[in-house]
Write an enzyme that holds these catalytic residues in place. Structure first.
Site, PDB file in Angstrom:
ATOM      1  N   ASP A  73       0.888  -1.168   0.000  1.00 24.75           N
ATOM      2  CA  ASP A  73       0.000   0.000   0.000  1.00 24.75           C
ATOM      3  C   ASP A  73       0.923   1.215   0.000  1.00 24.75           C
ATOM      4  OD1 ASP A  73      -1.560   2.177   0.663  1.00 24.75           O
ATOM      5  OD2 ASP A  73      -2.748   1.113   2.159  1.00 24.75           O
ATOM      6  N   SER A 157      -1.117  13.508 -14.875  1.00 22.32           N
ATOM      7  CA  SER A 157      -2.389  13.584 -15.619  1.00 22.32           C
ATOM      8  C   SER A 157      -2.426  14.903 -16.388  1.00 22.32           C
ATOM      9  CB  SER A 157      -3.550  13.556 -14.624  1.00 22.32           C
ATOM     10  OG  SER A 157      -4.762  13.911 -15.241  1.00 22.32           O
ATOM     11  N   TYR A 170      -7.861  15.559  -6.269  1.00 18.42           N
ATOM     12  CA  TYR A 170      -7.129  14.688  -7.215  1.00 18.42           C
ATOM     13  C   TYR A 170      -6.231  15.539  -8.117  1.00 18.42           C
ATOM     14  CZ  TYR A 170      -6.282  11.714 -11.260  1.00 18.42           C
ATOM     15  OH  TYR A 170      -5.676  11.033 -12.288  1.00 18.42           O
ATOM     16  N   ALA A 172      -4.986  18.396  -7.555  1.00 16.80           N
ATOM     17  CA  ALA A 172      -3.871  18.963  -6.777  1.00 16.80           C
ATOM     18  C   ALA A 172      -2.755  17.936  -6.602  1.00 16.80           C
ATOM     19  CB  ALA A 172      -4.372  19.432  -5.405  1.00 16.80           C
ATOM     20  N   LYS A 174      -2.011  15.594  -8.696  1.00 14.57           N
ATOM     21  CA  LYS A 174      -1.366  15.403 -10.012  1.00 14.57           C
ATOM     22  C   LYS A 174      -0.480  16.608 -10.352  1.00 14.57           C
ATOM     23  CE  LYS A 174      -2.428  11.636 -10.093  1.00 14.57           C
ATOM     24  NZ  LYS A 174      -1.649  10.444 -10.410  1.00 14.57           N
TER      25      LYS A 174
HETATM   26  N1  NAP Z   1      -7.770   6.610 -16.061  1.00 10.80           N
HETATM   27  C1  NAP Z   1      -7.598   7.895 -16.313  1.00 10.80           C
HETATM   28  O1  NAP Z   1      -8.461   8.552 -16.942  1.00 10.80           O
HETATM   29  C2  NAP Z   1      -6.318   8.571 -15.900  1.00 10.80           C
HETATM   30  C3  NAP Z   1      -6.002   9.799 -16.500  1.00 10.80           C
HETATM   31  C4  NAP Z   1      -4.838  10.456 -16.114  1.00 10.80           C
HETATM   32  C5  NAP Z   1      -4.008   9.894 -15.162  1.00 10.80           C
HETATM   33  N2  NAP Z   1      -4.328   8.699 -14.591  1.00 10.80           N
HETATM   34  C6  NAP Z   1      -3.421   8.156 -13.560  1.00 10.80           C
HETATM   35  O2  NAP Z   1      -2.978   6.894 -13.946  1.00 10.80           O
HETATM   36  C7  NAP Z   1      -2.605   6.156 -12.789  1.00 10.80           C
HETATM   37  C8  NAP Z   1      -3.167   4.748 -12.904  1.00 10.80           C
HETATM   38  O3  NAP Z   1      -4.584   4.840 -12.883  1.00 10.80           O
HETATM   39  P1  NAP Z   1      -5.522   3.909 -13.787  1.00 10.80           P
HETATM   40  O4  NAP Z   1      -6.314   4.794 -14.672  1.00 10.80           O
HETATM   41  O5  NAP Z   1      -4.759   2.787 -14.374  1.00 10.80           O
HETATM   42  O6  NAP Z   1      -6.531   3.400 -12.649  1.00 10.80           O
HETATM   43  P2  NAP Z   1      -6.882   1.937 -12.099  1.00 10.80           P
HETATM   44  O7  NAP Z   1      -7.244   1.036 -13.215  1.00 10.80           O
HETATM   45  O8  NAP Z   1      -7.867   2.172 -11.016  1.00 10.80           O
HETATM   46  O9  NAP Z   1      -5.491   1.442 -11.469  1.00 10.80           O
HETATM   47  C9  NAP Z   1      -4.967   2.051 -10.311  1.00 10.80           C
HETATM   48  C10 NAP Z   1      -3.837   1.208  -9.770  1.00 10.80           C
HETATM   49  O10 NAP Z   1      -3.310   1.862  -8.610  1.00 10.80           O
HETATM   50  C11 NAP Z   1      -3.277   0.932  -7.546  1.00 10.80           C
HETATM   51  N3  NAP Z   1      -3.410   1.606  -6.260  1.00 10.80           N
HETATM   52  C12 NAP Z   1      -4.355   2.486  -5.863  1.00 10.80           C
HETATM   53  N4  NAP Z   1      -4.154   2.850  -4.590  1.00 10.80           N
HETATM   54  C13 NAP Z   1      -3.034   2.188  -4.167  1.00 10.80           C
HETATM   55  C14 NAP Z   1      -2.309   2.132  -2.957  1.00 10.80           C
HETATM   56  N5  NAP Z   1      -2.692   2.845  -1.877  1.00 10.80           N
HETATM   57  N6  NAP Z   1      -1.210   1.346  -2.888  1.00 10.80           N
HETATM   58  C15 NAP Z   1      -0.817   0.620  -3.963  1.00 10.80           C
HETATM   59  N7  NAP Z   1      -1.461   0.634  -5.138  1.00 10.80           N
HETATM   60  C16 NAP Z   1      -2.569   1.395  -5.239  1.00 10.80           C
HETATM   61  C17 NAP Z   1      -4.408  -0.057  -7.824  1.00 10.80           C
HETATM   62  O11 NAP Z   1      -4.112  -1.308  -7.220  1.00 10.80           O
HETATM   63  P3  NAP Z   1      -4.797  -1.924  -5.910  1.00 10.80           P
HETATM   64  O12 NAP Z   1      -6.197  -1.413  -5.841  1.00 10.80           O
HETATM   65  O13 NAP Z   1      -4.695  -3.415  -6.136  1.00 10.80           O
HETATM   66  O14 NAP Z   1      -3.932  -1.461  -4.784  1.00 10.80           O
HETATM   67  C18 NAP Z   1      -4.307  -0.168  -9.341  1.00 10.80           C
HETATM   68  O15 NAP Z   1      -3.339  -1.124  -9.674  1.00 10.80           O
HETATM   69  C19 NAP Z   1      -3.144   6.938 -11.581  1.00 10.80           C
HETATM   70  O16 NAP Z   1      -2.061   7.592 -10.931  1.00 10.80           O
HETATM   71  C20 NAP Z   1      -4.065   7.960 -12.212  1.00 10.80           C
HETATM   72  O17 NAP Z   1      -4.101   9.159 -11.474  1.00 10.80           O
HETATM   73  C21 NAP Z   1      -5.464   8.018 -14.936  1.00 10.80           C
END
Ligand code: NAP
Length: 289
Positions: A73, A157, A170, A172, A174
């Site tokens: 975590d 992001s 969120y 903030a 990023k």
């Molecule tokens: N999807 C979008 O539209 C988007 C756009 C811009 C940026 N992003 C960024 O991309 C990154 C990945 O997001 P995603 O879109 O792939 O979302 P996602 O499918 O929800 O994946 C998020 C990942 O982060 C892990 N995670 C969350 N909290 C955690 C914690 N406390 N400790 C360890 N792992 C944790 C989750 O694993 P577990 O739950 O198994 O811990 C999961 O593997 C994020 O930083 C997000 O801000 C996403």
């Protein structure tokens, strides 16, 4: 291109992905998982972290079983330390650390309880800086490969450059990642550490479901015509930037220019985002516990 005592980012410098050691937080879903799949196919050795260890083990099995899966975590300092130390104990070096774990939730800024604010910063920001702090002493001692001792990649992001209404906390976090990356890139360039920030636009992952579950089931309506991308598309751009480090990657390129314009014309940006917020505001204004 290497100049006297100073290293600059150059598209001509390519690192060999085969055998490279890459540690990815948040590898159990979405962008992190897609990146792991692409890198494994190119022969990289992976350390995968997330809270859902069963997901990571399933992924490791699907990728041949030679990688390292660690339940961590990232909001907990000791978990970040254990992840980095076990990665180094297993592989002996760390070429790229990808700080990708993160989440968001929907709520007007003035209603966000202090504890929720602390939690999101603990995961998205401290989870990033703790992993970096534990990794850097090792990276700094490594022999450079194709000019770089190591690389830190932060998955920020598009909202890093312009806060999104009702996703203020969120946004903030990023923006904080972007600022950290900008500062570190200069601080560490003499030591040949590359720092890359990634700025995806809306990407089809579990992010929306997690955000809804964090927001009492509230989910913003999709805005008509809003462009989206796949996690695979984002991961392809990230893979290229691991091979040939560069300062910033904007997987959906027009967003970069649009957000640059927003800094020159903030009132125009407010008007555009105001229209968007009308579509999601009623959902969000109900408050989130
Ligand atoms: N999807 C979008 O539209 C988007 C756009 C811009 C940026 N992003 C960024 O991309 C990154 C990945 O997001 P995603 O879109 O792939 O979302 P996602 O499918 O929800 O994946 C998020 C990942 O982060 C892990 N995670 C969350 N909290 C955690 C914690 N406390 N400790 C360890 N792992 C944790 C989750 O694993 P577990 O739950 O198994 O811990 C999961 O593997 C994020 O930083 C997000 O801000 C996403």
């Amino acid at each position: 291109m290497q100049t006297q005592g100073q290293f600059t980012y150059s598209a001509r410098m390519r690192r060999e992905l085969n055998g490279m050691v890459v540690a990815i937080t948040g590898a159990s879903a979405g962008i992190g998982r897609a990146l792991a799949e692409l890198l494994a196919a190119r022969g990289a050795k992976l350390a995968l972290a997330a809270r859902r260890i069963e997901r990571l083990e399933e992924l490791n099995g699907a990728l041949g079983g030679a990688h390292l899966a660690i339940a961590a975590d990232v909001s907990k300092e000791q978990d970040c330390q254990r992840f980095i130390e076990q990665t180094l104990a297993r592989f002996g070096r760390l070429d790229t650390l990808v700080c990708n774990a993160g989440y968001g939730f929907l709520c007007p800024v003035h209603e966000v309880p202090r504890q929720r604010m602390q939690q999101i910063f603990a995961t998205n920001v401290l989870g990033t800086t703790d992993c970096i702090r534990f990794a850097m002493p090792y990276m700094l001692k490594q022999q450079p490969i194709a000019g770089w001792r190591g690389q830190v990649m932060m998955v920020s992001s598009v909202v890093a450059r312009r806060g999104l209404p009702f996703f203020g906390p969120y946004s903030a976090t990023k923006a904080a990642q972007l600022s950290l990356a900008e500062a570190m890139r200069i601080e560490l360039r003499q030591q040949q550490i590359a720092v890359t920030s990634i700025h995806p636009a809306g990407t089809d992952t579990e992010f929306g479901d997690v955000s809804a579950s964090q927001s009492g089931g509230k989910r913003p309506q999709r805005v008509t015509g809003e462009p989206r991308q796949s996690s695979h598309t984002v991961a392809i751009k990230m893979t290229k930037a691991i091979e040939g480090p560069r300062p910033e990657v904007w997987p959906m390129r027009p967003t970069r220019w649009a957000l640059s314009l927003a800094t020159f014309f903030p009132s125009l940006a407010d008007a555009v985002l105001g229209r968007r917020s009308d579509q999601i505001g009623d959902t969000a204004r109900d408050g989130v516990q």
